[in-house]
Design a protein around this motif. Structure first.
Motif, mmCIF file in Angstrom:
data_model
loop_
_atom_site.group_PDB
_atom_site.id
_atom_site.type_symbol
_atom_site.label_atom_id
_atom_site.label_comp_id
_atom_site.label_asym_id
_atom_site.label_seq_id
_atom_site.Cartn_x
_atom_site.Cartn_y
_atom_site.Cartn_z
ATOM 1 N N PHE A 180 2.597 1.707 -3.402
ATOM 2 C CA PHE A 180 1.687 2.218 -4.430
ATOM 3 C C PHE A 180 1.475 3.722 -4.256
ATOM 4 O O PHE A 180 1.449 4.475 -5.237
ATOM 5 C CB PHE A 180 0.339 1.492 -4.368
ATOM 6 C CG PHE A 180 0.240 0.311 -5.282
ATOM 7 C CD1 PHE A 180 0.317 0.475 -6.656
ATOM 8 C CD2 PHE A 180 0.064 -0.966 -4.775
ATOM 9 C CE1 PHE A 180 0.222 -0.612 -7.512
ATOM 10 C CE2 PHE A 180 -0.028 -2.061 -5.619
ATOM 11 C CZ PHE A 180 0.049 -1.887 -6.992
ATOM 12 N N TRP A 181 1.303 4.141 -3.012
ATOM 13 C CA TRP A 181 1.120 5.572 -2.745
ATOM 14 C C TRP A 181 2.351 6.362 -3.195
ATOM 15 O O TRP A 181 2.236 7.406 -3.847
ATOM 16 C CB TRP A 181 0.861 5.788 -1.257
ATOM 17 C CG TRP A 181 0.635 7.232 -0.903
ATOM 18 C CD1 TRP A 181 1.586 8.172 -0.596
ATOM 19 C CD2 TRP A 181 -0.622 7.918 -0.850
ATOM 20 N NE1 TRP A 181 1.014 9.387 -0.343
ATOM 21 C CE2 TRP A 181 -0.349 9.265 -0.495
ATOM 22 C CE3 TRP A 181 -1.941 7.529 -1.051
ATOM 23 C CZ2 TRP A 181 -1.351 10.212 -0.340
ATOM 24 C CZ3 TRP A 181 -2.946 8.472 -0.902
ATOM 25 C CH2 TRP A 181 -2.645 9.795 -0.554
ATOM 26 N N ARG A 182 3.513 5.836 -2.865
ATOM 27 C CA ARG A 182 4.760 6.513 -3.220
ATOM 28 C C ARG A 182 4.963 6.540 -4.730
ATOM 29 O O ARG A 182 5.377 7.562 -5.292
ATOM 30 C CB ARG A 182 5.929 5.798 -2.542
ATOM 31 C CG ARG A 182 7.279 6.455 -2.754
ATOM 32 C CD ARG A 182 8.348 5.677 -2.025
ATOM 33 N NE ARG A 182 9.673 6.223 -2.260
ATOM 34 C CZ ARG A 182 10.793 5.658 -1.831
ATOM 35 N NH1 ARG A 182 10.739 4.528 -1.133
ATOM 36 N NH2 ARG A 182 11.961 6.206 -2.092
ATOM 37 N N TYR A 183 4.661 5.439 -5.385
ATOM 38 C CA TYR A 183 4.818 5.364 -6.835
ATOM 39 C C TYR A 183 3.863 6.325 -7.536
ATOM 40 O O TYR A 183 4.234 7.011 -8.496
ATOM 41 C CB TYR A 183 4.571 3.926 -7.298
ATOM 42 C CG TYR A 183 4.715 3.702 -8.782
ATOM 43 C CD1 TYR A 183 5.824 4.179 -9.479
ATOM 44 C CD2 TYR A 183 3.745 2.999 -9.494
ATOM 45 C CE1 TYR A 183 5.960 3.962 -10.841
ATOM 46 C CE2 TYR A 183 3.870 2.776 -10.850
ATOM 47 C CZ TYR A 183 4.978 3.262 -11.524
ATOM 48 O OH TYR A 183 5.110 3.052 -12.875
ATOM 49 N N GLY A 184 2.628 6.384 -7.046
ATOM 50 C CA GLY A 184 1.662 7.308 -7.633
ATOM 51 C C GLY A 184 2.098 8.753 -7.504
ATOM 52 O O GLY A 184 1.925 9.555 -8.433
ATOM 53 N N ARG A 185 2.669 9.090 -6.361
ATOM 54 C CA ARG A 185 3.161 10.456 -6.171
ATOM 55 C C ARG A 185 4.379 10.722 -7.048
ATOM 56 O O ARG A 185 4.526 11.822 -7.604
ATOM 57 C CB ARG A 185 3.515 10.677 -4.697
ATOM 58 C CG ARG A 185 3.962 12.098 -4.367
ATOM 59 C CD ARG A 185 4.167 12.280 -2.879
ATOM 60 N NE ARG A 185 5.183 11.373 -2.366
ATOM 61 C CZ ARG A 185 5.538 11.293 -1.088
ATOM 62 N NH1 ARG A 185 4.930 12.050 -0.187
ATOM 63 N NH2 ARG A 185 6.474 10.457 -0.700
ATOM 64 N N LEU A 186 5.225 9.709 -7.206
ATOM 65 C CA LEU A 186 6.450 9.866 -7.985
ATOM 66 C C LEU A 186 6.154 10.129 -9.459
ATOM 67 O O LEU A 186 6.789 10.979 -10.091
ATOM 68 C CB LEU A 186 7.321 8.616 -7.836
ATOM 69 C CG LEU A 186 8.684 8.616 -8.532
ATOM 70 C CD1 LEU A 186 9.591 9.692 -7.933
ATOM 71 C CD2 LEU A 186 9.338 7.242 -8.416
ATOM 72 N N ILE A 187 5.193 9.407 -10.011
ATOM 73 C CA ILE A 187 4.884 9.564 -11.438
ATOM 74 C C ILE A 187 3.667 10.468 -11.655
ATOM 75 O O ILE A 187 3.169 10.574 -12.776
ATOM 76 C CB ILE A 187 4.647 8.198 -12.109
ATOM 77 C CG1 ILE A 187 3.419 7.504 -11.526
ATOM 78 C CG2 ILE A 187 5.877 7.316 -11.983
ATOM 79 C CD1 ILE A 187 3.038 6.231 -12.263
ATOM 80 N N ARG A 188 3.196 11.066 -10.572
ATOM 81 C CA ARG A 188 2.070 12.004 -10.633
ATOM 82 C C ARG A 188 0.815 11.342 -11.204
ATOM 83 O O ARG A 188 0.172 11.865 -12.115
ATOM 84 C CB ARG A 188 2.457 13.238 -11.449
ATOM 85 C CG ARG A 188 3.621 14.011 -10.831
ATOM 86 C CD ARG A 188 3.974 15.240 -11.630
ATOM 87 N NE ARG A 188 5.101 15.953 -11.019
ATOM 88 C CZ ARG A 188 5.633 17.069 -11.506
ATOM 89 N NH1 ARG A 188 5.124 17.607 -12.613
ATOM 90 N NH2 ARG A 188 6.649 17.651 -10.898
ATOM 91 N N MET B 237 0.833 -1.204 0.000
ATOM 92 C CA MET B 237 0.000 0.000 0.000
ATOM 93 C C MET B 237 0.869 1.257 0.000
ATOM 94 O O MET B 237 0.635 2.190 -0.779
ATOM 95 C CB MET B 237 -0.914 0.004 1.231
ATOM 96 C CG MET B 237 -2.030 -1.009 1.202
ATOM 97 S SD MET B 237 -2.986 -1.020 2.757
ATOM 98 C CE MET B 237 -3.615 0.668 2.784
ATOM 99 N N GLY B 238 1.859 1.266 0.880
ATOM 100 C CA GLY B 238 2.747 2.420 0.954
ATOM 101 C C GLY B 238 3.530 2.632 -0.328
ATOM 102 O O GLY B 238 3.737 3.773 -0.768
#
Length: 235
Positions: A25-33, A22-23
């Motif tokens: 996915f959250w980080r990846y989503g923020r990284l690639i906007r 979960m963490g």
């Protein structure tokens, strides 16, 4: 306690791996906007809650059946949320994204009308519906991946699909424990229980590892690339 310490450890690893995924996915989503991936991470929450409820059920010596029944209900909600969050990322449904989220309330209302009350004797039916919703989620993953390969890697998708192996083996080992050995439940056959649960741990590990590789590939381009093709095998 019914469970041995190794089996407890496997259960704890399983829950921890899902929380880590979960963490990531959250980080990846923020990284690639990609806010959709962060929403997806949040939608993984009910399954985490379900895992914690199962831990509580086992901690009670499998006596607090209400925890097991509530975990099945949260599984249903979680599977519907994962399905919806995945479909919301599909380019073909971008225009109808708001309507896609109607799947969750419509699905819950339908299940409630068909199996009310949702706990007690209808708990098994709720679990079956949750499995159908999860299968729909798996199919939506493949559809989204074919049109947009950025959100999910094949390794992550494989991890989500590997959960079906866990389900199949759990059904088989439960039958061995209850019919073959005459035990009250799978929990009373610790080795079989641990074996089954370890497959769920593998599934969650693959999910988390796939997202981690995507993050590292963004941070360090070429880190996981094949020396001949220059492509990341997990892409």
């Amino acid at each position: 306690m019914l469970l041995s310490w190794p089996t407890w450890a496997i259960h704890l690893f399983t829950v921890t791996e899902w929380a880590v995924a979960m963490g990531l996915f959250w980080r990846y989503g923020r990284l690639i906007r990609r806010p959709g991936l962060q929403v997806f991470a949040v939608c993984m929450g009910p399954h985490l809650m379900s895992g914690l409820l199962i831990l509580g059920f086992h901690l009670s010596g499998d006596t607090m059946r209400g925890l097991l029944e509530v975990s099945r209900l949260t599984n249903l909600g979680g599977s519907l949320l994962l399905l919806t969050a995945t479909l919301a990322m599909a380019p073909a449904l971008r225009r109808w994204r708001r309507w896609v989220w109607g799947i969750v309330p419509v699905g819950l209302v339908w299940v409630a009308s068909a199996y009310w009350p949702l706990l007690g004797e209808h708990s098994t039916a709720v679990l079956g519906t949750a499995n159908v919703a999860y299968l729909a989620f798996l199919l939506s993953l493949i559809w989204v991946y074919r049109t947009d390969r950025v959100p999910f890697s094949p390794l992550t998708i494989g991890g989500f699909w590997f959960l079906l192996v866990f389900v199949a083996v759990t059904i088989f080992t439960t039958r061995i424990a209850t019919v073959g050995l005459g035990l009250p439940s799978l929990s009373h056959a610790d080795v079989l229980h641990g074996l089954s649960e370890s497959l769920l741990s593998v599934a969650n590990l693959l999910v988390a590892l796939g997202v981690y590789r995507r993050i590292e590939a963004q941070r360090k381009p070429g880190l996981f690339s094949d020396t001949k093709t220059g492509k990341d095998p997990s892409q």
